[in-house]
Design a protein around this motif. Structure first.
Motif, PDB file in Angstrom:
ATOM      1  N   SER A 122       0.823  -1.211   0.000  1.00 18.71           N
ATOM      2  CA  SER A 122       0.000   0.000   0.000  1.00 18.71           C
ATOM      3  C   SER A 122       0.856   1.261   0.000  1.00 18.71           C
ATOM      4  CB  SER A 122      -0.924   0.017   1.217  1.00 18.71           C
ATOM      5  OG  SER A 122      -0.172   0.244   2.400  1.00 18.71           O
ATOM      6  N   ALA A 123       0.287   2.331  -0.524  1.00 21.68           N
ATOM      7  CA  ALA A 123       0.976   3.625  -0.514  1.00 21.68           C
ATOM      8  C   ALA A 123       1.264   4.052   0.921  1.00 21.68           C
ATOM      9  CB  ALA A 123       0.146   4.679  -1.243  1.00 21.68           C
ATOM     10  N   ARG A 124       0.350   3.739   1.817  1.00 25.49           N
ATOM     11  CA  ARG A 124       0.555   4.077   3.229  1.00 25.49           C
ATOM     12  C   ARG A 124       1.803   3.379   3.777  1.00 25.49           C
ATOM     13  NH1 ARG A 124      -3.749   3.147   8.166  1.00 25.49           N
ATOM     14  NH2 ARG A 124      -2.448   4.098   9.749  1.00 25.49           N
ATOM     15  N   SER A 125       1.983   2.105   3.435  1.00 33.01           N
ATOM     16  CA  SER A 125       3.173   1.369   3.875  1.00 33.01           C
ATOM     17  C   SER A 125       4.434   1.969   3.266  1.00 33.01           C
ATOM     18  CB  SER A 125       3.069  -0.110   3.514  1.00 33.01           C
ATOM     19  OG  SER A 125       2.057  -0.729   4.275  1.00 33.01           O
ATOM     20  N   LEU A 126       4.362   2.352   2.006  1.00 31.33           N
ATOM     21  CA  LEU A 126       5.527   2.962   1.361  1.00 31.33           C
ATOM     22  C   LEU A 126       5.923   4.258   2.059  1.00 31.33           C
ATOM     23  CD1 LEU A 126       4.625   2.347  -2.388  1.00 31.33           C
ATOM     24  CD2 LEU A 126       6.283   1.080  -0.984  1.00 31.33           C
ATOM     25  N   ARG A 127       4.937   5.073   2.420  1.00 30.57           N
ATOM     26  CA  ARG A 127       5.237   6.304   3.157  1.00 30.57           C
ATOM     27  C   ARG A 127       5.857   5.981   4.516  1.00 30.57           C
ATOM     28  NH1 ARG A 127       0.497   7.951   0.382  1.00 30.57           N
ATOM     29  NH2 ARG A 127      -0.856   7.260   2.082  1.00 30.57           N
ATOM     30  N   TYR A 128       5.364   4.925   5.154  1.00 24.95           N
ATOM     31  CA  TYR A 128       5.925   4.497   6.434  1.00 24.95           C
ATOM     32  C   TYR A 128       7.375   4.057   6.264  1.00 24.95           C
ATOM     33  CZ  TYR A 128       6.772   1.767  10.640  1.00 24.95           C
ATOM     34  OH  TYR A 128       7.327   1.254  11.791  1.00 24.95           O
ATOM     35  N   TYR A 129       7.646   3.268   5.226  1.00 25.47           N
ATOM     36  CA  TYR A 129       9.026   2.833   4.971  1.00 25.47           C
ATOM     37  C   TYR A 129       9.931   4.046   4.770  1.00 25.47           C
ATOM     38  CZ  TYR A 129       6.928  -1.751   3.902  1.00 25.47           C
ATOM     39  OH  TYR A 129       6.230  -2.924   3.935  1.00 25.47           O
ATOM     40  N   GLU A 130       9.425   5.028   4.066  1.00 23.24           N
ATOM     41  CA  GLU A 130      10.198   6.247   3.845  1.00 23.24           C
ATOM     42  C   GLU A 130      10.452   6.957   5.173  1.00 23.24           C
ATOM     43  OE1 GLU A 130       9.893  10.421   1.347  1.00 23.24           O
ATOM     44  OE2 GLU A 130       8.463   8.820   0.923  1.00 23.24           O
ATOM     45  N   GLN A 131       9.412   7.069   5.977  1.00 20.47           N
ATOM     46  CA  GLN A 131       9.531   7.721   7.288  1.00 20.47           C
ATOM     47  C   GLN A 131      10.553   6.999   8.177  1.00 20.47           C
ATOM     48  OE1 GLN A 131       6.078   7.223   9.765  1.00 20.47           O
ATOM     49  NE2 GLN A 131       6.514   9.046  10.965  1.00 20.47           N
ATOM     50  N   GLN A 132      10.627   5.690   8.076  1.00 19.71           N
ATOM     51  CA  GLN A 132      11.550   4.899   8.882  1.00 19.71           C
ATOM     52  C   GLN A 132      12.967   4.861   8.314  1.00 19.71           C
ATOM     53  OE1 GLN A 132      10.738   3.483  11.953  1.00 19.71           O
ATOM     54  NE2 GLN A 132       9.037   4.871  11.562  1.00 19.71           N
ATOM     55  N   GLY A 133      13.175   5.501   7.174  1.00 20.70           N
ATOM     56  CA  GLY A 133      14.505   5.528   6.569  1.00 20.70           C
ATOM     57  C   GLY A 133      14.852   4.272   5.802  1.00 20.70           C
ATOM     58  N   LEU A 134      13.837   3.499   5.418  1.00 25.64           N
ATOM     59  CA  LEU A 134      14.064   2.259   4.677  1.00 25.64           C
ATOM     60  C   LEU A 134      14.016   2.479   3.168  1.00 25.64           C
ATOM     61  CD1 LEU A 134      11.737  -0.112   6.742  1.00 25.64           C
ATOM     62  CD2 LEU A 134      14.171   0.358   7.082  1.00 25.64           C
ATOM     63  N   LEU A 135      13.328   3.494   2.751  1.00 27.66           N
ATOM     64  CA  LEU A 135      13.077   3.752   1.337  1.00 27.66           C
ATOM     65  C   LEU A 135      13.261   5.239   1.099  1.00 27.66           C
ATOM     66  CD1 LEU A 135      12.006   2.357  -1.269  1.00 27.66           C
ATOM     67  CD2 LEU A 135       9.702   2.938  -0.500  1.00 27.66           C
ATOM     68  N   ARG A 136      13.897   5.577  -0.009  1.00 23.24           N
ATOM     69  CA  ARG A 136      14.154   6.983  -0.307  1.00 23.24           C
ATOM     70  C   ARG A 136      13.323   7.426  -1.504  1.00 23.24           C
ATOM     71  NH1 ARG A 136      18.120   8.505  -3.712  1.00 23.24           N
ATOM     72  NH2 ARG A 136      18.066  10.731  -4.010  1.00 23.24           N
ATOM     73  N   ALA A 137      12.673   8.551  -1.347  1.00 23.11           N
ATOM     74  CA  ALA A 137      11.898   9.137  -2.436  1.00 23.11           C
ATOM     75  C   ALA A 137      12.375  10.565  -2.643  1.00 23.11           C
ATOM     76  CB  ALA A 137      10.414   9.136  -2.109  1.00 23.11           C
ATOM     77  N   ASP A 138      12.475  10.937  -3.887  1.00 26.14           N
ATOM     78  CA  ASP A 138      12.746  12.325  -4.231  1.00 26.14           C
ATOM     79  C   ASP A 138      11.413  12.969  -4.570  1.00 26.14           C
ATOM     80  OD1 ASP A 138      15.617  12.220  -4.000  1.00 26.14           O
ATOM     81  OD2 ASP A 138      15.617  11.035  -5.840  1.00 26.14           O
ATOM     82  N   ARG A 139      11.418  14.252  -4.734  1.00 28.01           N
ATOM     83  CA  ARG A 139      10.190  14.972  -5.094  1.00 28.01           C
ATOM     84  C   ARG A 139      10.365  15.579  -6.473  1.00 28.01           C
ATOM     85  NH1 ARG A 139       5.915  14.606  -1.252  1.00 28.01           N
ATOM     86  NH2 ARG A 139       6.906  13.946   0.655  1.00 28.01           N
ATOM     87  N   ASP A 140       9.302  15.492  -7.278  1.00 26.35           N
ATOM     88  CA  ASP A 140       9.366  16.121  -8.591  1.00 26.35           C
ATOM     89  C   ASP A 140       8.928  17.576  -8.457  1.00 26.35           C
ATOM     90  OD1 ASP A 140       6.579  16.099  -8.555  1.00 26.35           O
ATOM     91  OD2 ASP A 140       6.387  14.527 -10.063  1.00 26.35           O
ATOM     92  N   ALA A 141       8.868  18.275  -9.559  1.00 29.76           N
ATOM     93  CA  ALA A 141       8.546  19.704  -9.543  1.00 29.76           C
ATOM     94  C   ALA A 141       7.170  19.978  -8.930  1.00 29.76           C
ATOM     95  CB  ALA A 141       8.614  20.272 -10.960  1.00 29.76           C
ATOM     96  N   ASN A 142       6.243  19.025  -9.030  1.00 30.47           N
ATOM     97  CA  ASN A 142       4.903  19.177  -8.456  1.00 30.47           C
ATOM     98  C   ASN A 142       4.834  18.766  -6.991  1.00 30.47           C
ATOM     99  OD1 ASN A 142       3.866  20.047 -10.891  1.00 30.47           O
ATOM    100  ND2 ASN A 142       3.407  17.963 -11.568  1.00 30.47           N
ATOM    101  N   GLY A 143       5.951  18.270  -6.438  1.00 31.99           N
ATOM    102  CA  GLY A 143       5.960  17.815  -5.055  1.00 31.99           C
ATOM    103  C   GLY A 143       5.599  16.360  -4.877  1.00 31.99           C
ATOM    104  N   TYR A 144       5.310  15.654  -5.977  1.00 35.93           N
ATOM    105  CA  TYR A 144       4.976  14.238  -5.888  1.00 35.93           C
ATOM    106  C   TYR A 144       6.224  13.417  -5.590  1.00 35.93           C
ATOM    107  CZ  TYR A 144       0.493  15.366  -8.070  1.00 35.93           C
ATOM    108  OH  TYR A 144      -0.741  15.881  -8.342  1.00 35.93           O
ATOM    109  N   ARG A 145       6.020  12.347  -4.814  1.00 33.14           N
ATOM    110  CA  ARG A 145       7.125  11.434  -4.545  1.00 33.14           C
ATOM    111  C   ARG A 145       7.493  10.711  -5.832  1.00 33.14           C
ATOM    112  NH1 ARG A 145       4.255  11.203   0.238  1.00 33.14           N
ATOM    113  NH2 ARG A 145       5.506  11.094   2.137  1.00 33.14           N
ATOM    114  N   ARG A 146       8.789  10.549  -6.020  1.00 33.93           N
ATOM    115  CA  ARG A 146       9.315   9.761  -7.137  1.00 33.93           C
ATOM    116  C   ARG A 146      10.357   8.809  -6.584  1.00 33.93           C
ATOM    117  NH1 ARG A 146       6.909   9.930 -12.179  1.00 33.93           N
ATOM    118  NH2 ARG A 146       6.071  11.993 -12.499  1.00 33.93           N
TER     119      ARG A 146
END
Length: 148
Positions: A30-54
Motif C-alpha cells: 500500500s501507498a501508506r506502507s511505502l510512506r511508512y518505509y520512507e519515514q523509517q529511513g528504509l526507502l528513499r523518495a525524491d520529489r518532482d517539480a509538483n511535489g509528488y514522490r518519485r
C-alpha cells in the motif's frame, strides 16, 4: 548525487522514476506502507517539480527486500541496518555486521519460541485438568441418576 537535507531532486519520466501509486501497484504494498518505509529511513523518495514522490528504479527491489526482512520478524531498525547488505542480488552480503544482526534476530526468535512453548504447556495443563474434572462430574452425575 550529493544533496543537502531538504533539497529536492527533480526526476524526469524517462529516468525510471515511479510515483507512489505506481510503486504500490507494482510491489503489492500500500501507498501508506511505502510512506511508512520512507519515514523509517528504509526507502528513499525524491520529489518532482509538483511535489509528488518519485522513487528510483531500485525501489521495487528495495520494497521486496523490506517485505522479506519484515516477514522474518525483524523490526525496522534492524532492517535499516541490513538494507545496505541486501543490494545486488538475493540474500545478504556476508560481513560480521550482517551476520551479527541475523544471529541476534535468530536468538530473539529462539527465546520467543521457548516462551511460547512454556505458555502452551501451561495451557495444556489447564486443559487436562478441565477435561479430568468434566469426566469426574459426568461420572458423579451418572451415579446419581442410577441411584435415583
Amino acid at each position: 548525487m550529493a544533496r543537502s537535507a531538504g533539497e529536492c531532486v527533480v526526476l524526469g519520466e524517462g529516468e525510471g522514476a515511479l510515483r507512489i501509486g505506481e510503486l504500490a501497484e507494482r510491489s503489492g504494498v500500500s501507498a501508506r506502507s511505502l510512506r511508512y518505509y520512507e519515514q523509517q529511513g528504509l526507502l528513499r523518495a525524491d520529489r518532482d517539480a509538483n511535489g509528488y514522490r518519485r522513487y528510483g528504479p531500485d525501489a521495487l527491489e528495495t520494497v521486496g527486500r523490506i517485505r522479506e526482512l519484515l516477514a522474518t520478524g525483524m523490526g525496522t531498525d534492524a532492517i535499516r541496518e541490513l538494507l545496505p547488505c541486501a543490494q545486488g542480488g538475493p540474500g545478504l552480503v556476508f560481513c560480521d555486521f550482517s551476520s551479527g544482526v541475523v544471529e541476534r534476530q535468530m536468538a530473539r526468535l529462539d527465546a520467543e519460541i521457548a516462551e511460547l512453548a512454556r505458555k502452551r504447556e501451561a495451557l495444556a495443563t489447564y486443559a487436562h485438568a478441565m477435561r479430568q474434572r468434566r469426566d469426574e462430574d459426568r461420572a458423579l452425575a451418572a451415579m446419581a441418576l442410577r441411584s435415583a
